[in-house]
Design an enzyme around this catalytic site. Sequence first.
Site, PDB file in Angstrom:
ATOM      1  N   HIS A 134       0.835  -1.203   0.000  1.00 61.03           N
ATOM      2  CA  HIS A 134       0.000   0.000   0.000  1.00 61.03           C
ATOM      3  C   HIS A 134       0.871   1.254   0.000  1.00 61.03           C
ATOM      4  O   HIS A 134       0.610   2.200  -0.755  1.00 61.03           O
ATOM      5  CB  HIS A 134      -0.932  -0.036   1.219  1.00 61.03           C
ATOM      6  CG  HIS A 134      -1.912   1.082   1.275  1.00 61.03           C
ATOM      7  ND1 HIS A 134      -1.797   2.115   2.180  1.00 61.03           N
ATOM      8  CD2 HIS A 134      -3.032   1.338   0.550  1.00 61.03           C
ATOM      9  CE1 HIS A 134      -2.808   2.955   2.005  1.00 61.03           C
ATOM     10  NE2 HIS A 134      -3.571   2.512   1.026  1.00 61.03           N
ATOM     11  N   ASP A 146      -6.179   1.781  -1.967  1.00 60.15           N
ATOM     12  CA  ASP A 146      -6.870   1.464  -0.716  1.00 60.15           C
ATOM     13  C   ASP A 146      -7.673   0.171  -0.838  1.00 60.15           C
ATOM     14  O   ASP A 146      -7.668  -0.663   0.073  1.00 60.15           O
ATOM     15  CB  ASP A 146      -7.780   2.619  -0.302  1.00 60.15           C
ATOM     16  CG  ASP A 146      -7.012   3.839   0.179  1.00 60.15           C
ATOM     17  OD1 ASP A 146      -5.769   3.783   0.260  1.00 60.15           O
ATOM     18  OD2 ASP A 146      -7.664   4.861   0.474  1.00 60.15           O
TER      19      ASP A 146
END
EC number: 3.1.1.4
Length: 138
Positions: free
Chosen positions: A63, A105
């Site tokens: 991420h 996300d």
Amino acid sequence: MRTFWIVAVLLVGVEGNLLQFNKMIKIMTKKNAIPFYTSYGCYCGWGGRGRPKDATDRCCFVHDCCYEKLTDCSPKTARYSYSWKSGVIICGEGTPCEKQICECDRAAAVCFGANLSTYKKRYMFYPDLLCTDPSEKC
């Protein structure tokens, strides 16, 4: 230090993507990002260094790398549109930045859900000073 920044951001009332990311995490894991993912391992939370401790921490590493690849975007504050149906998160319309942030996300939330079995409480609130291994490249 990561925990301090997370709390500081929440106290100033960020309404953008961090809250949306929390909702995605809740959808995929049934857990709130705070406290379960805000300071987990070496990469979950603000910043990161060393090697990911497990598959859950690797989700955060990936991420972080995804955010790093976004240029001229504000991934921690930009709002985006998304929906979910039957546990599937779908990123909606928006600017190229909004779509890319949403995809970063979404991928992390899906990764957390897929790796719930690797989650270890001993890595919650893990001290940065223990993240001493050489960092991997994105």
